[in-house]
Scaffold this motif. Structure first.
Motif, PDB file in Angstrom:
ATOM      1  N   SER A  95      -8.708  -0.191  -6.916  1.00 16.85           N
ATOM      2  CA  SER A  95      -7.941   0.563  -5.816  1.00 16.85           C
ATOM      3  C   SER A  95      -6.520  -0.295  -5.948  1.00 16.85           C
ATOM      4  CB  SER A  95      -8.349   0.492  -4.290  1.00 16.85           C
ATOM      5  OG  SER A  95      -8.699  -0.855  -3.980  1.00 16.85           O
ATOM      6  N   ILE A  96      -6.664  -1.391  -6.270  1.00  9.51           N
ATOM      7  CA  ILE A  96      -5.486  -2.307  -6.467  1.00  9.51           C
ATOM      8  C   ILE A  96      -5.080  -2.519  -8.012  1.00  9.51           C
ATOM      9  CG2 ILE A  96      -4.560  -4.724  -6.234  1.00  9.51           C
ATOM     10  CD1 ILE A  96      -6.558  -4.870  -3.744  1.00  9.51           C
ATOM     11  N   GLN A 111       0.917  -1.147   0.177  1.00  9.00           N
ATOM     12  CA  GLN A 111      -0.213  -0.024   0.004  1.00  9.00           C
ATOM     13  C   GLN A 111       0.895   1.133  -0.054  1.00  9.00           C
ATOM     14  OE1 GLN A 111      -3.913   0.528   2.185  1.00  9.00           O
ATOM     15  NE2 GLN A 111      -2.539   1.771   3.476  1.00  9.00           N
ATOM     16  N   LEU A 112       0.595   2.191  -1.095  1.00  5.06           N
ATOM     17  CA  LEU A 112       1.230   3.392  -1.096  1.00  5.06           C
ATOM     18  C   LEU A 112       0.467   4.526  -0.276  1.00  5.06           C
ATOM     19  CD1 LEU A 112       3.246   2.943  -4.584  1.00  5.06           C
ATOM     20  CD2 LEU A 112       4.089   2.256  -2.340  1.00  5.06           C
ATOM     21  N   ALA A 113      -0.741   4.551  -0.794  1.00  4.39           N
ATOM     22  CA  ALA A 113      -1.714   5.525  -0.342  1.00  4.39           C
ATOM     23  C   ALA A 113      -2.946   4.824  -0.044  1.00  4.39           C
ATOM     24  CB  ALA A 113      -1.593   6.698  -1.565  1.00  4.39           C
ATOM     25  N   GLU A 114      -3.999   5.752   0.395  1.00  8.17           N
ATOM     26  CA  GLU A 114      -5.522   5.091   0.350  1.00  8.17           C
ATOM     27  C   GLU A 114      -5.840   5.340  -1.130  1.00  8.17           C
ATOM     28  OE1 GLU A 114      -7.221   4.176   2.772  1.00  8.17           O
ATOM     29  OE2 GLU A 114      -6.130   5.009   4.548  1.00  8.17           O
ATOM     30  N   GLY A 115      -6.356   3.983  -1.337  1.00  2.00           N
ATOM     31  CA  GLY A 115      -6.858   3.678  -2.920  1.00  2.00           C
ATOM     32  C   GLY A 115      -5.979   3.477  -3.746  1.00  2.00           C
ATOM     33  N   LEU A 116      -4.599   2.896  -3.340  1.00  2.00           N
ATOM     34  CA  LEU A 116      -3.421   2.698  -4.036  1.00  2.00           C
ATOM     35  C   LEU A 116      -2.635   1.589  -3.562  1.00  2.00           C
ATOM     36  CD1 LEU A 116      -1.842   2.913  -6.875  1.00  2.00           C
ATOM     37  CD2 LEU A 116      -0.518   4.705  -5.807  1.00  2.00           C
ATOM     38  N   ILE A 117      -3.021   0.277  -3.834  1.00  2.00           N
ATOM     39  CA  ILE A 117      -2.224  -0.870  -3.594  1.00  2.00           C
ATOM     40  C   ILE A 117      -1.518  -1.475  -4.738  1.00  2.00           C
ATOM     41  CG2 ILE A 117      -2.319  -3.218  -2.547  1.00  2.00           C
ATOM     42  CD1 ILE A 117      -4.572  -2.222  -0.721  1.00  2.00           C
ATOM     43  N   TYR A 169      -7.185 -12.632 -14.638  1.00  2.16           N
ATOM     44  CA  TYR A 169      -6.814 -12.297 -13.209  1.00  2.16           C
ATOM     45  C   TYR A 169      -6.567 -10.769 -13.022  1.00  2.16           C
ATOM     46  CZ  TYR A 169      -5.961 -17.666 -12.667  1.00  2.16           C
ATOM     47  OH  TYR A 169      -6.020 -18.719 -12.805  1.00  2.16           O
ATOM     48  N   GLY A 170      -6.014 -10.174 -13.817  1.00  2.00           N
ATOM     49  CA  GLY A 170      -5.869  -8.801 -13.499  1.00  2.00           C
ATOM     50  C   GLY A 170      -7.376  -7.879 -13.574  1.00  2.00           C
ATOM     51  N   LEU A 171      -8.046  -8.424 -14.300  1.00  2.00           N
ATOM     52  CA  LEU A 171      -9.441  -7.791 -14.272  1.00  2.00           C
ATOM     53  C   LEU A 171     -10.234  -8.206 -13.217  1.00  2.00           C
ATOM     54  CD1 LEU A 171     -10.492  -8.696 -18.086  1.00  2.00           C
ATOM     55  CD2 LEU A 171      -9.994  -6.494 -17.276  1.00  2.00           C
ATOM     56  N   PHE A 172     -10.365  -9.273 -12.814  1.00  2.00           N
ATOM     57  CA  PHE A 172     -10.636  -9.595 -11.218  1.00  2.00           C
ATOM     58  C   PHE A 172     -10.238  -8.717 -10.318  1.00  2.00           C
ATOM     59  CE2 PHE A 172      -9.715 -12.319  -7.455  1.00  2.00           C
ATOM     60  CZ  PHE A 172     -11.250 -12.230  -7.228  1.00  2.00           C
ATOM     61  N   VAL A 173      -8.978  -8.532 -10.309  1.00  2.00           N
ATOM     62  CA  VAL A 173      -8.476  -7.883  -9.282  1.00  2.00           C
ATOM     63  C   VAL A 173      -8.963  -6.658  -8.997  1.00  2.00           C
ATOM     64  CG1 VAL A 173      -6.137  -6.583  -8.310  1.00  2.00           C
ATOM     65  CG2 VAL A 173      -6.322  -9.224  -8.857  1.00  2.00           C
ATOM     66  N   LYS A 174      -8.855  -5.745 -10.413  1.00  3.19           N
ATOM     67  CA  LYS A 174      -9.406  -4.454 -10.432  1.00  3.19           C
ATOM     68  C   LYS A 174     -10.704  -4.227 -10.075  1.00  3.19           C
ATOM     69  CE  LYS A 174      -6.159  -2.548 -14.125  1.00  3.19           C
ATOM     70  NZ  LYS A 174      -6.342  -1.704 -15.283  1.00  3.19           N
ATOM     71  N   GLN A 175     -11.621  -5.123 -10.824  1.00  5.77           N
ATOM     72  CA  GLN A 175     -13.147  -5.150 -10.423  1.00  5.77           C
ATOM     73  C   GLN A 175     -13.312  -5.430  -8.899  1.00  5.77           C
ATOM     74  OE1 GLN A 175     -14.372  -8.067 -13.350  1.00  5.77           O
ATOM     75  NE2 GLN A 175     -14.167  -6.850 -15.036  1.00  5.77           N
ATOM     76  N   ARG A 213      -8.302 -21.214  -6.523  1.00 11.61           N
ATOM     77  CA  ARG A 213      -7.267 -20.980  -5.347  1.00 11.61           C
ATOM     78  C   ARG A 213      -6.765 -19.744  -5.439  1.00 11.61           C
ATOM     79  NH1 ARG A 213      -3.929 -25.910  -3.491  1.00 11.61           N
ATOM     80  NH2 ARG A 213      -5.184 -27.933  -4.152  1.00 11.61           N
ATOM     81  N   ILE A 214      -6.360 -19.107  -6.520  1.00 14.61           N
ATOM     82  CA  ILE A 214      -5.844 -17.711  -6.718  1.00 14.61           C
ATOM     83  C   ILE A 214      -6.950 -16.759  -6.392  1.00 14.61           C
ATOM     84  CG2 ILE A 214      -4.823 -16.207  -8.221  1.00 14.61           C
ATOM     85  CD1 ILE A 214      -3.693 -18.399  -9.805  1.00 14.61           C
ATOM     86  N   ARG A 215      -8.304 -16.855  -6.840  1.00 15.83           N
ATOM     87  CA  ARG A 215      -9.222 -15.773  -6.575  1.00 15.83           C
ATOM     88  C   ARG A 215      -9.636 -15.900  -4.962  1.00 15.83           C
ATOM     89  NH1 ARG A 215     -12.872 -14.288 -10.808  1.00 15.83           N
ATOM     90  NH2 ARG A 215     -11.951 -14.873 -12.800  1.00 15.83           N
ATOM     91  N   LYS A 216      -9.656 -17.107  -4.473  1.00 14.38           N
ATOM     92  CA  LYS A 216      -9.873 -17.313  -2.929  1.00 14.38           C
ATOM     93  C   LYS A 216      -8.857 -16.655  -2.425  1.00 14.38           C
ATOM     94  CE  LYS A 216     -11.066 -20.310   0.575  1.00 14.38           C
ATOM     95  NZ  LYS A 216     -11.108 -21.745   0.923  1.00 14.38           N
ATOM     96  N   ALA A 217      -7.710 -16.501  -2.582  1.00 16.70           N
ATOM     97  CA  ALA A 217      -6.518 -15.957  -1.706  1.00 16.70           C
ATOM     98  C   ALA A 217      -6.518 -14.408  -1.837  1.00 16.70           C
ATOM     99  CB  ALA A 217      -5.235 -16.775  -2.226  1.00 16.70           C
ATOM    100  N   VAL A 218      -6.863 -14.067  -3.102  1.00 15.72           N
ATOM    101  CA  VAL A 218      -6.584 -12.455  -3.398  1.00 15.72           C
ATOM    102  C   VAL A 218      -7.958 -11.882  -2.831  1.00 15.72           C
ATOM    103  CG1 VAL A 218      -6.929 -11.054  -4.986  1.00 15.72           C
ATOM    104  CG2 VAL A 218      -5.188 -12.765  -5.613  1.00 15.72           C
ATOM    105  N   GLN A 219      -8.960 -12.834  -2.967  1.00 14.01           N
ATOM    106  CA  GLN A 219     -10.136 -12.098  -1.988  1.00 14.01           C
ATOM    107  C   GLN A 219     -10.132 -11.976  -0.659  1.00 14.01           C
ATOM    108  OE1 GLN A 219     -13.248 -11.013  -3.686  1.00 14.01           O
ATOM    109  NE2 GLN A 219     -13.212 -10.003  -1.946  1.00 14.01           N
ATOM    110  N   GLN A 220      -9.373 -13.010  -0.179  1.00 17.38           N
ATOM    111  CA  GLN A 220      -9.117 -13.033   1.311  1.00 17.38           C
ATOM    112  C   GLN A 220      -8.374 -12.041   1.950  1.00 17.38           C
ATOM    113  OE1 GLN A 220      -7.539 -17.124   2.201  1.00 17.38           O
ATOM    114  NE2 GLN A 220      -9.657 -17.842   2.928  1.00 17.38           N
ATOM    115  N   TYR A 221      -6.976 -11.629   1.025  1.00 22.72           N
ATOM    116  CA  TYR A 221      -6.226 -10.331   1.017  1.00 22.72           C
ATOM    117  C   TYR A 221      -7.072  -9.116   1.034  1.00 22.72           C
ATOM    118  CZ  TYR A 221      -3.091  -6.892   0.024  1.00 22.72           C
ATOM    119  OH  TYR A 221      -2.311  -5.383  -0.199  1.00 22.72           O
ATOM    120  N   MET A 222      -7.942  -9.097   0.032  1.00 21.84           N
ATOM    121  CA  MET A 222      -8.717  -7.720  -0.032  1.00 21.84           C
ATOM    122  C   MET A 222      -9.677  -7.554   1.368  1.00 21.84           C
ATOM    123  SD  MET A 222      -9.995  -8.042  -3.770  1.00 21.84           S
ATOM    124  CE  MET A 222      -8.714  -8.051  -5.298  1.00 21.84           C
ATOM    125  N   ASN A 223     -10.187  -8.683   2.008  1.00 20.14           N
ATOM    126  CA  ASN A 223     -10.944  -8.590   2.915  1.00 20.14           C
ATOM    127  C   ASN A 223     -10.500  -8.165   4.564  1.00 20.14           C
ATOM    128  OD1 ASN A 223     -13.123  -9.280   1.272  1.00 20.14           O
ATOM    129  ND2 ASN A 223     -13.175 -11.358   1.829  1.00 20.14           N
TER     130      ASN A 223
END
Length: 400
Positions: free
Chosen positions: A341-342, A312-318, A330-336, A388-398
């Motif tokens: 903000s990521i 994290q570099l700022a609010e709304g920027l990771i 995968y990139g589209l999933f992270v952004k959406q 596995r990847i989607r679940k792990a990334v979602q857990q990170y976001m949460n």
């Protein structure tokens, strides 16, 4: 006390001083014949002092390389952390296919590493970090965006098989995200450009930073002063430049590299001329986690760990990094999922190989099957890797 982000930057020429093989195309043989564009490592050292006066630090390097080999990262990362005290080290590559190989653990046809060059690269990296650390100063962060249509999906179903051809209906990410770091004087300190497309415009046997380098050169020149850029490569595993004729891709040359670079830089400069969103300061923090990726063949060894790091570099920027060739889904999933903000970055801190989706693994094609021997993997990945990847990334976001 509100946290204050500090940034020091440096730009180092990492063009091979002697002829070496170039990485990325199996049909290209011998050492490079010329230098079309120099290669650079754009080094950014972030810092922040807490209430006790202790400084935290994160190193982000964007280099004109195909990737940072996993074997090289395992040597460099602890060395840099011990020498400079970084809590987080992100060695990111623009993924140009017109630079040296940095790994000795992949197929020889992808390019042979040159030990003398790797020693030179380390020297330049350390020198650049030392310069960047003494250049540290407080910065504010702004965010803007535009669109760019260089990239097109390269997976097309034809005759019951997946072929590498333009697929205008396939997933693609045309978004250009621009991050500007300003000094207290208001001058631009650095500009990060996030876009998603393979830098494979040309397969000439010449050193080239490709269209990302051409774009950054023009952006830095337009900004004047001492502003330093960085290209942040997204999840471009199945995206390449749209050079096509009669439904087939073809390779360009220096003119096409410059044209795409101009196209991307135009989008970035438009974004910089428009009002940008000022991001609130936030604690400079990072977290890494690993996702084990199994192979389709249960008798094969473990697929190895997909290393994911969020900074994290700022609010709304990771920045969320992956040590693999991640496909666009995968990139589209992270952004959406993060509402923008990521920013997802592939080609960071090593190279595991292509990571396809469940659908791709069922369809076959280069990303799912054809690339496997190049990365010396024993078999294609199991379809469960996507979940596995989607679940792990979602857990990170949460929990971030």
């Amino acid at each position: 006390m509100e946290p204050q982000l500090l940034l020091g930057s440096a730009k180092m020429d990492i063009t091979p001083p002697h002829p070496v093989p170039l990485a990325g195309f199996a049909h290209r043989a011998g050492s490079f014949e010329s230098v079309a564009q120099p290669l650079y490592a754009r080094i950014h050292c972030f810092g922040q002092s807490d209430r006790e006066g202790q400084s935290t630090g994160a190193l982000f390097v964007s280099a004109d390389l195909i990737w940072w080999g996993t074997d090289l990262v395992l040597q460099l990362r602890p060395k840099l952390q011990e020498r400079f005290g970084f809590e987080t080290v992100l060695l990111h590559a623009t993924h140009t296919h017109s630079g040296p190989q940095t790994s000795g653990s992949l197929a020889d046809s992808l390019g042979l590493k040159d030990e003398a060059y790797l020693a030179y690269l380390e020297e330049r990296l350390i020198e650049g970090i030392e310069r960047a650390l003494v250049d540290k100063e407080p910065v504010t962060v702004e965010k803007g965006g535009e669109t760019c249509t260089i990239g097109v999906n390269r997976r097309l179903e034809a005759g019951g098989a997946i072929v590498m051809a333009p697929n205008e209906a396939g997933p693609v990410d045309p978004e250009v995200t621009v991050i500007r770091f300003r000094k207290r004087s208001g001058e631009t300190k650095a500009v990060f450009v996030h876009y998603t497309c393979h830098p494979t415009t040309t397969d000439d046997n010449a050193v080239s930073s490709e269209f990302p380098g051409a774009a950054l050169d023009r952006i830095e020149h337009a900004l004047g002063g001492e502003a330093i850029g960085a290209y942040l490569q997204g999840c471009c595993g199945d995206i390449r430049p749209y050079l096509a004729e009669d439904g087939q891709f073809y390779k360009g040359h220096r003119a096409e590299v410059e044209r795409f670079g101009w196209q991307l830089s135009d989008a970035v400069l438009r974004a910089l001329e428009q009002p940008m969103t000022v991001l609130a300061p936030a604690a400079l923090r990072s977290r890494s986690f690993a996702v084990e990726l199994p192979f389709r063949d249960p008798s094969s060894r473990t697929g190895g760990a997909l290393e994911i790091t969020g900074v994290q570099l700022a609010e709304g920027l990771i920045l969320l990094t992956f040590n693999a060739e991640m496909v666009a889904d995968y990139g589209l999933f992270v952004k959406q999922a993060s509402e923008g903000s990521i920013l997802p970055l592939a080609y960071t801190n090593g190279m595991l190989g292509y990571v396809p989706t469940r659908e791709m693994l069922a369809q076959g094609g280069y990303e799912a099957e054809g690339s496997v021997p190049f990365f010396r993997l024993p078999a294609p990945f199991d379809p469960s890797v996507e979940e596995r990847i989607r679940k792990a990334v979602q857990q990170y976001m949460n929990t971030r």
